[in-house]
Design a protein around this motif. Sequence first.
Motif, PDB file in Angstrom:
ATOM      1  N   ASN A  72       0.803  -1.253  -0.124  1.00 61.39           N
ATOM      2  CA  ASN A  72      -0.104   0.029   0.007  1.00 61.39           C
ATOM      3  C   ASN A  72       0.905   1.289  -0.068  1.00 61.39           C
ATOM      4  O   ASN A  72       0.188   2.456   0.063  1.00 61.39           O
ATOM      5  CB  ASN A  72      -0.883   0.069   1.263  1.00 61.39           C
ATOM      6  CG  ASN A  72      -2.078  -1.047   1.210  1.00 61.39           C
ATOM      7  OD1 ASN A  72      -2.410  -1.491  -0.045  1.00 61.39           O
ATOM      8  ND2 ASN A  72      -2.405  -1.733   2.131  1.00 61.39           N
ATOM      9  N   ALA A  73       2.048   1.119  -0.162  1.00 61.14           N
ATOM     10  CA  ALA A  73       3.053   2.260  -0.141  1.00 61.14           C
ATOM     11  C   ALA A  73       2.560   3.335  -1.271  1.00 61.14           C
ATOM     12  O   ALA A  73       2.581   2.802  -2.649  1.00 61.14           O
ATOM     13  CB  ALA A  73       4.440   2.055  -0.424  1.00 61.14           C
ATOM     14  N   ALA A  74       2.541   4.484  -1.043  1.00 58.38           N
ATOM     15  CA  ALA A  74       2.111   5.536  -2.308  1.00 58.38           C
ATOM     16  C   ALA A  74       3.181   5.812  -2.881  1.00 58.38           C
ATOM     17  O   ALA A  74       3.183   6.210  -4.227  1.00 58.38           O
ATOM     18  CB  ALA A  74       1.589   6.982  -1.476  1.00 58.38           C
ATOM     19  N   THR A  75       4.553   5.674  -2.565  1.00 52.11           N
ATOM     20  CA  THR A  75       5.801   5.835  -3.317  1.00 52.11           C
ATOM     21  C   THR A  75       6.600   4.735  -3.116  1.00 52.11           C
ATOM     22  O   THR A  75       6.635   4.092  -2.339  1.00 52.11           O
ATOM     23  CB  THR A  75       6.572   7.186  -2.851  1.00 52.11           C
ATOM     24  OG1 THR A  75       6.698   7.200  -1.506  1.00 52.11           O
ATOM     25  CG2 THR A  75       5.552   8.506  -3.146  1.00 52.11           C
ATOM     26  N   PRO A  76       7.749   4.573  -4.018  1.00 45.78           N
ATOM     27  CA  PRO A  76       8.670   3.451  -3.891  1.00 45.78           C
ATOM     28  C   PRO A  76       9.710   4.064  -2.558  1.00 45.78           C
ATOM     29  O   PRO A  76       9.866   5.006  -2.476  1.00 45.78           O
ATOM     30  CB  PRO A  76       9.552   3.738  -5.153  1.00 45.78           C
ATOM     31  CG  PRO A  76       8.706   4.164  -5.990  1.00 45.78           C
ATOM     32  CD  PRO A  76       7.758   5.392  -5.541  1.00 45.78           C
ATOM     33  N   ALA A  77      10.123   2.840  -2.023  1.00 42.70           N
ATOM     34  CA  ALA A  77      11.148   2.984  -1.033  1.00 42.70           C
ATOM     35  C   ALA A  77      12.484   3.487  -1.603  1.00 42.70           C
ATOM     36  O   ALA A  77      12.749   3.545  -2.856  1.00 42.70           O
ATOM     37  CB  ALA A  77      11.371   1.429  -0.414  1.00 42.70           C
ATOM     38  N   ALA A  78      13.167   4.136  -0.562  1.00 39.03           N
ATOM     39  CA  ALA A  78      14.356   4.821  -1.157  1.00 39.03           C
ATOM     40  C   ALA A  78      15.376   4.204  -1.854  1.00 39.03           C
ATOM     41  O   ALA A  78      15.961   4.562  -2.747  1.00 39.03           O
ATOM     42  CB  ALA A  78      15.006   5.596   0.335  1.00 39.03           C
ATOM     43  N   ALA A  79      15.312   2.718  -1.415  1.00 30.84           N
ATOM     44  CA  ALA A  79      16.363   1.658  -2.079  1.00 30.84           C
ATOM     45  C   ALA A  79      15.833   1.414  -3.536  1.00 30.84           C
ATOM     46  O   ALA A  79      16.558   0.477  -4.429  1.00 30.84           O
ATOM     47  CB  ALA A  79      16.751   0.752  -1.274  1.00 30.84           C
ATOM     48  N   CYS A  80      14.489   1.391  -3.725  1.00 31.95           N
ATOM     49  CA  CYS A  80      13.636   0.888  -5.079  1.00 31.95           C
ATOM     50  C   CYS A  80      14.587   1.562  -6.426  1.00 31.95           C
ATOM     51  O   CYS A  80      14.857   0.832  -7.073  1.00 31.95           O
ATOM     52  CB  CYS A  80      12.465   1.368  -4.944  1.00 31.95           C
ATOM     53  SG  CYS A  80      11.558   0.742  -6.564  1.00 31.95           S
ATOM     54  N   CYS A  81      14.546   2.850  -6.415  1.00 35.59           N
ATOM     55  CA  CYS A  81      14.790   3.397  -7.811  1.00 35.59           C
ATOM     56  C   CYS A  81      16.391   3.299  -8.073  1.00 35.59           C
ATOM     57  O   CYS A  81      16.796   2.957  -9.042  1.00 35.59           O
ATOM     58  CB  CYS A  81      14.461   4.953  -7.761  1.00 35.59           C
ATOM     59  SG  CYS A  81      12.765   5.263  -8.010  1.00 35.59           S
ATOM     60  N   PRO A  82      17.196   3.350  -6.992  1.00 37.77           N
ATOM     61  CA  PRO A  82      18.875   3.019  -7.255  1.00 37.77           C
ATOM     62  C   PRO A  82      18.666   1.527  -7.748  1.00 37.77           C
ATOM     63  O   PRO A  82      19.696   1.225  -8.675  1.00 37.77           O
ATOM     64  CB  PRO A  82      19.420   3.176  -6.005  1.00 37.77           C
ATOM     65  CG  PRO A  82      18.583   4.414  -5.273  1.00 37.77           C
ATOM     66  CD  PRO A  82      17.220   3.816  -5.915  1.00 37.77           C
ATOM     67  N   SER A  83      18.147   0.781  -7.154  1.00 40.90           N
ATOM     68  CA  SER A  83      18.117  -0.778  -7.354  1.00 40.90           C
ATOM     69  C   SER A  83      17.727  -0.818  -8.969  1.00 40.90           C
ATOM     70  O   SER A  83      17.937  -1.729  -9.910  1.00 40.90           O
ATOM     71  CB  SER A  83      17.379  -1.450  -6.627  1.00 40.90           C
ATOM     72  OG  SER A  83      17.558  -3.045  -6.958  1.00 40.90           O
ATOM     73  N   ILE A  84      16.307  -0.061  -9.368  1.00 35.43           N
ATOM     74  CA  ILE A  84      16.125  -0.337 -10.736  1.00 35.43           C
ATOM     75  C   ILE A  84      16.875   0.288 -11.681  1.00 35.43           C
ATOM     76  O   ILE A  84      17.268  -0.350 -12.962  1.00 35.43           O
ATOM     77  CB  ILE A  84      14.814   0.224 -10.958  1.00 35.43           C
ATOM     78  CG1 ILE A  84      13.666  -0.287  -9.890  1.00 35.43           C
ATOM     79  CG2 ILE A  84      14.149   0.487 -12.265  1.00 35.43           C
ATOM     80  CD1 ILE A  84      13.452  -1.914 -10.339  1.00 35.43           C
ATOM     81  N   ARG A  85      17.585   1.426 -11.429  1.00 38.26           N
ATOM     82  CA  ARG A  85      18.585   1.896 -12.330  1.00 38.26           C
ATOM     83  C   ARG A  85      19.703   1.281 -12.443  1.00 38.26           C
ATOM     84  O   ARG A  85      20.355   0.959 -13.638  1.00 38.26           O
ATOM     85  CB  ARG A  85      18.785   3.680 -11.799  1.00 38.26           C
ATOM     86  CG  ARG A  85      17.739   4.600 -11.708  1.00 38.26           C
ATOM     87  CD  ARG A  85      18.338   5.964 -11.688  1.00 38.26           C
ATOM     88  NE  ARG A  85      18.489   5.911 -10.497  1.00 38.26           N
ATOM     89  CZ  ARG A  85      17.752   6.538  -9.286  1.00 38.26           C
ATOM     90  NH1 ARG A  85      16.573   6.888  -9.803  1.00 38.26           N
ATOM     91  NH2 ARG A  85      18.286   6.806  -8.159  1.00 38.26           N
ATOM     92  N   GLY A  86      20.138   0.588 -11.506  1.00 39.64           N
ATOM     93  CA  GLY A  86      21.330  -0.520 -11.547  1.00 39.64           C
ATOM     94  C   GLY A  86      20.935  -1.686 -12.954  1.00 39.64           C
ATOM     95  O   GLY A  86      21.648  -1.842 -13.529  1.00 39.64           O
ATOM     96  N   LEU A  87      19.819  -2.270 -12.577  1.00 40.52           N
ATOM     97  CA  LEU A  87      19.119  -3.161 -13.525  1.00 40.52           C
ATOM     98  C   LEU A  87      18.986  -2.483 -14.770  1.00 40.52           C
ATOM     99  O   LEU A  87      19.314  -3.109 -15.884  1.00 40.52           O
ATOM    100  CB  LEU A  87      17.854  -3.701 -13.099  1.00 40.52           C
ATOM    101  CG  LEU A  87      17.124  -4.902 -14.117  1.00 40.52           C
ATOM    102  CD1 LEU A  87      18.283  -6.136 -13.792  1.00 40.52           C
ATOM    103  CD2 LEU A  87      15.853  -5.115 -13.519  1.00 40.52           C
ATOM    104  N   ASP A  88      18.591  -1.433 -14.833  1.00 40.06           N
ATOM    105  CA  ASP A  88      18.550  -0.594 -16.249  1.00 40.06           C
ATOM    106  C   ASP A  88      19.831  -0.485 -17.092  1.00 40.06           C
ATOM    107  O   ASP A  88      19.758  -0.700 -18.110  1.00 40.06           O
ATOM    108  CB  ASP A  88      17.783   0.826 -15.834  1.00 40.06           C
ATOM    109  CG  ASP A  88      17.494   1.763 -17.366  1.00 40.06           C
ATOM    110  OD1 ASP A  88      16.787   1.112 -18.147  1.00 40.06           O
ATOM    111  OD2 ASP A  88      18.260   2.379 -17.306  1.00 40.06           O
ATOM    112  N   SER A  89      20.877  -0.451 -16.137  1.00 39.51           N
ATOM    113  CA  SER A  89      22.078  -0.003 -16.744  1.00 39.51           C
ATOM    114  C   SER A  89      22.773  -1.368 -17.451  1.00 39.51           C
ATOM    115  O   SER A  89      23.538  -1.514 -18.111  1.00 39.51           O
ATOM    116  CB  SER A  89      23.165   0.454 -15.714  1.00 39.51           C
ATOM    117  OG  SER A  89      23.549  -0.740 -14.770  1.00 39.51           O
TER     118      SER A  89
END
Length: 119
Positions: A47-64
């Motif tokens: 139910n979190a309204a926004t991603p956790a702080a660690a989410c986007c850096p992790s996703i960007r790592g996968l994106d790279s």
Amino acid sequence: MAVKKMVKAVFVVGLLLTMMNMSVEGAITCNQVVSAMTPCATYLIGNAATPAAACCPSIRGLDSQVKATPDRQAVCSCLKNQAKSYGVKLGKAANLPSLCKVTDLNVPISPNVDCSKVH
């Protein structure tokens, strides 16, 4: 004579292993995708309204790591299966690439997507 056959067998096995390794080299595994997505779980299935702080850096790592179409198709296939298994909220999943400012990882997350058409 037996030594020559053994050397040939070892050579053939080594060659086959090298060829198999070359065909999957660079492909992203589902384990890598799941590991990268884990910090986003509270957002994607909770139910979190926004991603956790660690989410986007992790996703960007996968994106790279996404370099080509086979990578995007592998990510798509994994996400498709995981979305079904874990009840991912598809609207939130669709927003994640823009929230995290990723480009190559922008693949549809849907149980109905045909991942072979992802380029």
